[in-house]
Design a protein around this motif. Structure first.
Motif, PDB file in Angstrom:
ATOM      1  N   PRO A 121       0.825  -1.206   0.000  1.00 55.14           N
ATOM      2  CA  PRO A 121       0.000   0.000   0.000  1.00 55.14           C
ATOM      3  C   PRO A 121       0.867   1.266   0.000  1.00 55.14           C
ATOM      4  N   ALA A 122       0.331   2.342  -0.583  1.00 55.33           N
ATOM      5  CA  ALA A 122       1.110   3.574  -0.742  1.00 55.33           C
ATOM      6  C   ALA A 122       0.771   4.633   0.298  1.00 55.33           C
ATOM      7  N   GLY A 123      -0.110   4.299   1.241  1.00 57.25           N
ATOM      8  CA  GLY A 123      -0.502   5.285   2.249  1.00 57.25           C
ATOM      9  C   GLY A 123       0.068   4.963   3.614  1.00 57.25           C
ATOM     10  N   ALA A 124       0.473   6.000   4.345  1.00 61.06           N
ATOM     11  CA  ALA A 124       1.070   5.797   5.662  1.00 61.06           C
ATOM     12  C   ALA A 124       0.081   5.152   6.638  1.00 61.06           C
ATOM     13  N   ASP A 125      -1.185   5.541   6.542  1.00 59.63           N
ATOM     14  CA  ASP A 125      -2.188   4.983   7.454  1.00 59.63           C
ATOM     15  C   ASP A 125      -2.329   3.471   7.291  1.00 59.63           C
ATOM     16  N   GLU A 126      -2.176   2.994   6.043  1.00 52.33           N
ATOM     17  CA  GLU A 126      -2.244   1.558   5.810  1.00 52.33           C
ATOM     18  C   GLU A 126      -0.938   0.872   6.210  1.00 52.33           C
ATOM     19  N   LEU A 127       0.165   1.536   5.936  1.00 53.03           N
ATOM     20  CA  LEU A 127       1.480   0.929   6.190  1.00 53.03           C
ATOM     21  C   LEU A 127       1.734   0.675   7.675  1.00 53.03           C
ATOM     22  N   VAL A 128       1.249   1.577   8.537  1.00 57.51           N
ATOM     23  CA  VAL A 128       1.523   1.401   9.965  1.00 57.51           C
ATOM     24  C   VAL A 128       0.781   0.197  10.551  1.00 57.51           C
ATOM     25  N   ARG A 129      -0.113  -0.401   9.802  1.00 59.88           N
ATOM     26  CA  ARG A 129      -0.806  -1.596  10.306  1.00 59.88           C
ATOM     27  C   ARG A 129       0.054  -2.841  10.177  1.00 59.88           C
ATOM     28  N   PHE A 130       1.092  -2.790   9.353  1.00 61.01           N
ATOM     29  CA  PHE A 130       1.979  -3.951   9.228  1.00 61.01           C
ATOM     30  C   PHE A 130       2.907  -4.024  10.439  1.00 61.01           C
ATOM     31  N   PRO A 131       3.272  -5.251  10.848  1.00 65.05           N
ATOM     32  CA  PRO A 131       4.167  -5.382  12.004  1.00 65.05           C
ATOM     33  C   PRO A 131       5.554  -4.826  11.704  1.00 65.05           C
ATOM     34  N   GLY A 132       6.060  -4.007  12.602  1.00 61.29           N
ATOM     35  CA  GLY A 132       7.407  -3.464  12.433  1.00 61.29           C
ATOM     36  C   GLY A 132       7.438  -2.154  11.673  1.00 61.29           C
ATOM     37  N   ILE A 133       6.263  -1.671  11.229  1.00 62.29           N
ATOM     38  CA  ILE A 133       6.208  -0.374  10.558  1.00 62.29           C
ATOM     39  C   ILE A 133       5.495   0.612  11.469  1.00 62.29           C
ATOM     40  N   GLY A 134       6.218   1.639  11.888  1.00 60.11           N
ATOM     41  CA  GLY A 134       5.643   2.702  12.702  1.00 60.11           C
ATOM     42  C   GLY A 134       5.613   3.993  11.914  1.00 60.11           C
ATOM     43  N   PHE A 135       5.490   5.090  12.627  1.00 61.15           N
ATOM     44  CA  PHE A 135       5.351   6.403  12.014  1.00 61.15           C
ATOM     45  C   PHE A 135       6.539   6.725  11.100  1.00 61.15           C
ATOM     46  N   SER A 136       7.740   6.503  11.584  1.00 61.16           N
ATOM     47  CA  SER A 136       8.928   6.886  10.814  1.00 61.16           C
ATOM     48  C   SER A 136       9.092   6.040   9.556  1.00 61.16           C
ATOM     49  N   THR A 137       9.001   4.727   9.725  1.00 63.17           N
ATOM     50  CA  THR A 137       9.204   3.840   8.582  1.00 63.17           C
ATOM     51  C   THR A 137       8.095   4.024   7.549  1.00 63.17           C
ATOM     52  N   ALA A 138       6.867   4.221   8.009  1.00 65.21           N
ATOM     53  CA  ALA A 138       5.757   4.447   7.076  1.00 65.21           C
ATOM     54  C   ALA A 138       6.014   5.704   6.255  1.00 65.21           C
ATOM     55  N   GLY A 139       6.433   6.772   6.913  1.00 64.86           N
ATOM     56  CA  GLY A 139       6.716   8.010   6.202  1.00 64.86           C
ATOM     57  C   GLY A 139       7.838   7.844   5.199  1.00 64.86           C
ATOM     58  N   ALA A 140       8.875   7.140   5.610  1.00 59.86           N
ATOM     59  CA  ALA A 140      10.011   6.932   4.708  1.00 59.86           C
ATOM     60  C   ALA A 140       9.586   6.145   3.475  1.00 59.86           C
ATOM     61  N   ILE A 141       8.742   5.138   3.668  1.00 59.73           N
ATOM     62  CA  ILE A 141       8.283   4.329   2.529  1.00 59.73           C
ATOM     63  C   ILE A 141       7.439   5.178   1.577  1.00 59.73           C
ATOM     64  N   VAL A 142       6.540   5.958   2.139  1.00 60.44           N
ATOM     65  CA  VAL A 142       5.683   6.802   1.300  1.00 60.44           C
ATOM     66  C   VAL A 142       6.535   7.784   0.485  1.00 60.44           C
ATOM     67  N   ALA A 143       7.521   8.377   1.136  1.00 64.30           N
ATOM     68  CA  ALA A 143       8.359   9.362   0.451  1.00 64.30           C
ATOM     69  C   ALA A 143       9.288   8.703  -0.566  1.00 64.30           C
ATOM     70  N   PHE A 144       9.936   7.610  -0.163  1.00 61.10           N
ATOM     71  CA  PHE A 144      10.985   7.036  -1.006  1.00 61.10           C
ATOM     72  C   PHE A 144      10.443   6.080  -2.067  1.00 61.10           C
ATOM     73  N   ALA A 145       9.478   5.261  -1.697  1.00 62.47           N
ATOM     74  CA  ALA A 145       8.963   4.294  -2.667  1.00 62.47           C
ATOM     75  C   ALA A 145       7.969   4.938  -3.622  1.00 62.47           C
ATOM     76  N   PHE A 146       7.173   5.889  -3.098  1.00 61.73           N
ATOM     77  CA  PHE A 146       6.077   6.429  -3.901  1.00 61.73           C
ATOM     78  C   PHE A 146       6.238   7.921  -4.213  1.00 61.73           C
ATOM     79  N   ASP A 147       7.285   8.526  -3.666  1.00 54.49           N
ATOM     80  CA  ASP A 147       7.579   9.941  -3.950  1.00 54.49           C
ATOM     81  C   ASP A 147       6.372  10.833  -3.699  1.00 54.49           C
ATOM     82  N   LYS A 148       5.674  10.555  -2.580  1.00 54.25           N
ATOM     83  CA  LYS A 148       4.516  11.366  -2.223  1.00 54.25           C
ATOM     84  C   LYS A 148       4.880  12.283  -1.051  1.00 54.25           C
TER      85      LYS A 148
END
Length: 284
Positions: A121-148
């Motif tokens: 998923p490309a949204g931080a709200d969805e990403l933080v539901r996965f185990p091991g993904i919190g606020f920081s990692t979710a934000g990094a994924i959204v920015a780096f993987a999806f350039d949002k």
DNA sequence: CTCCTGAGGA
DNA sequence: TCCTCAGGAG
């Protein structure tokens, strides 16, 4: 580039106007001359970004640089990782530390395959539901993987903002930094902007007394020698080499008293890092 | 909020 | 000794 930075009116340390105006230029000038070439910044895919972010949680870039290509070769995509045995994932994880992160990455890959049709998923709200993904990692994924454009803080970003905007402060909370991250965010090119911020922060960490010591969230790591962490790592390594071992054998091998070892094994089992097998323990 | 979680290089 | 592109449990 025009950048506007507004500090809260009641804030004790006001943003110095000259610094605010030169901030983005300073960060981008440094990036132009010193951008780090990192494998997860080339050939960008959600999977590669996810793996790199899990590895980079509390592990230095230099060590991740060694492990990342080997891990990607062994587990090239979500399907390969989700279909792997945990013990093989743990074997590839050795040297990175915090084995629990490997379990979380593995579980996240399985969830992506089974519950999200193999698409991260490309949204931080969805990403933080996965185990091991919190606020920081979710934000990094959204920015780096999806350039949002997303607002987040991690240790390098925190260091940059404390250095520039909280010069005379201690106990700086992330709540105070977040509005500045939002105000300075380059919404047209968030990925590059965060790369630049993090590279500047990494540079600051090497050249100054760590500005993050003035963060309210700064915590010194407890000593490793003789800690439960050290024993836990030893248990995983022992089981990787031997298959199944009894509690007694593990205790004597690692030189840990039985009661303490029982507590540690119980914790590892609860976290899904090891499994009971009759009279012994093994990797799941 | 506090505390715990690995490993290794500088 | 210091730190590391944090997350989660309690």
């Amino acid at each position: 580039m025009k950048v506007l930075v507004r500090a809260p009116a009641a804030q004790e340390t006001t943003v110095k106007k000259r610094e605010a105006e030169g901030f983005a230029g300073t960060i981008l000038d440094h990036y132009a001359g010193h951008k780090r070439k990192l494998p997860w910044r080339e050939d960008i895919t959600p999977y590669r970004i996810l793996v790199s972010e899990f590895m980079l949680q509390q592990t230095q870039v230099e060590r991740v640089l060694v492990k990342f290509p080997l891990f990607l070769q062994r587990f090239p995509d979500f399907s390969a990782l989700a279909g792997a045995a945990l013990k093989d994932v743990l074997a590839s994880w050795q040297g990175l530390g915090y084995n629990r992160r490997a379990v979380n990455l593995w579980k996240t890959a399985m969830s992506v395959v089974k519950e999200h049709r193999g698409q991260l998923p490309a949204g931080a709200d969805e990403l933080v539901r996965f185990p091991g993904i919190g606020f920081s990692t979710a934000g990094a994924i959204v920015a780096f993987a999806f350039d949002k454009p997303v607002v987040f803080i991690e240790t390098n970003i925190r260091r940059v903002f404390i250095h520039f905007f909280f010069q005379d402060r201690t106990g700086v909370k992330d709540r105070e930094i977040l509005p500045l991250v939002e105000a300075t965010l380059d919404r047209e090119n968030p990925r590059q902007w965060y790369y630049a911020l993090m590279d500047y922060g990494a540079m600051l960490g090497r050249s100054l007394p760590n500005p993050n010591r003035r963060s309210a969230h700064y915590a010194r790591q407890a000593p490793f020698e003789g800690s439960d962490r050290q024993v836990r790592g030893g248990v995983i390594r022992a089981l990787l080499g031997k298959g199944t071992l009894t509690k007694k054998t593990i205790s004597s091998t690692l030189g840990v008293e039985a009661g303490r070892m029982a507590r540690i094994l119980s914790g590892l089992e609860k976290e899904g890092l090891i499994a009971r097998n009759g009279n012994g323990y093994q990797l799941p």
